[in-house]
Design a protein around this motif. Sequence first.
Motif, PDB file in Angstrom:
ATOM      1  N   THR A   1    -109.766 132.659  26.453  1.00 54.15           N
ATOM      2  CA  THR A   1    -108.434 133.172  26.763  1.00 54.15           C
ATOM      3  C   THR A   1    -107.544 133.007  25.538  1.00 54.15           C
ATOM      4  OG1 THR A   1    -108.764 132.388  29.026  1.00 54.15           O
ATOM      5  CG2 THR A   1    -106.522 133.025  28.411  1.00 54.15           C
TER       6      THR A   1
ATOM      7  N   PHE B   1    -102.449 130.669  26.714  1.00 51.30           N
ATOM      8  CA  PHE B   1    -102.321 130.063  28.031  1.00 51.30           C
ATOM      9  C   PHE B   1    -101.601 128.726  27.923  1.00 51.30           C
ATOM     10  CE2 PHE B   1    -106.299 128.695  26.130  1.00 51.30           C
ATOM     11  CZ  PHE B   1    -106.328 127.324  26.349  1.00 51.30           C
TER      12      PHE B   1
ATOM     13  N   HIS C   1    -100.573 132.804  30.956  1.00 46.84           N
ATOM     14  CA  HIS C   1    -101.468 132.271  31.979  1.00 46.84           C
ATOM     15  C   HIS C   1    -101.274 130.758  32.118  1.00 46.84           C
ATOM     16  CE1 HIS C   1    -103.604 135.923  30.540  1.00 46.84           C
ATOM     17  NE2 HIS C   1    -103.789 136.100  31.832  1.00 46.84           N
TER      18      HIS C   1
ATOM     19  N   GLU D   1    -102.228 134.096  36.595  1.00 49.12           N
ATOM     20  CA  GLU D   1    -101.404 134.941  35.730  1.00 49.12           C
ATOM     21  C   GLU D   1     -99.935 134.658  36.026  1.00 49.12           C
ATOM     22  OE1 GLU D   1    -100.637 139.634  34.591  1.00 49.12           O
ATOM     23  OE2 GLU D   1    -102.140 139.099  36.093  1.00 49.12           O
TER      24      GLU D   1
END
Length: 200
Positions: free
Chosen positions: A79, A82, A117, A160
Amino acid sequence: MSIVVRDVREHELDSVLALNNAAGPAILPLDAATLRSSFDSAEYFRVAERDGTIAGFLVGFGSDSGHVGDNFAWFRARTPAFFYIDRIVVASRRRGGGVGRALYADVQSYAELRHPHLCCEVLLEPGTDHALLFHGSFGFREVGQNVMHNGHRAAMLMKELCSYAWVRETYGDALPDAPWMPMPRAQSRMLAHRPTGTCA
C-alpha cells in the motif's frame, strides 16, 4: 464519567507499559525501551482517560515513518500511503465501556485528514473473534494474512478513509490551524525545539 482522549505524557509511560503487559495474550508484550522509542517517534500516541486514570492507549505511524515491524512492513510492501495503528490497549476493567471506540473515533479523525487508508492487524488466536467483530463494525476489512517472525498469524485489516480525497483536493499540505485538529507529534516536537529566529 466522560472519556477524555489526549496526548500521552512522558511521566505516564510506566503506567502505559504496565497496562500493555497486563492486557493478555491478544496483545504482544512490550519492554520499556521499545515503548520509549514509540514515544519519541510515533506520529500519534494518545491515551483515553476515565475517572482520572488511564483506561487505554493507541499508538500509530504514517507509512513514510521509519517504524520497524513485521506487520507495518507487510502493509508498506502493498500500500503506497496509509496510517498504521501499531497498538491499541484497553484496561480489562474498562472493556465494553466505550474506551476502544473513543480511541478509534479519535485516531480516524486524525488520520483521515492526512492519509488515504487506516490499517491495523488482529492476532488470530483463540478468543480474538470479538476483536475482529469490533474492527468490522468500524468498517475494516481483511486484505490478507501475515505470519510474523514469532510465529503468530495476523489478519491484516484496512479501511478506506473517504474524507481524505476531499481534504487533499481542498487544502493540499496546508491544513488550517484548528484546535480540534492536532498537529502530528513529530512535527510538534520539531517546532518546540526549533531555535528562535529560524525560518520555517
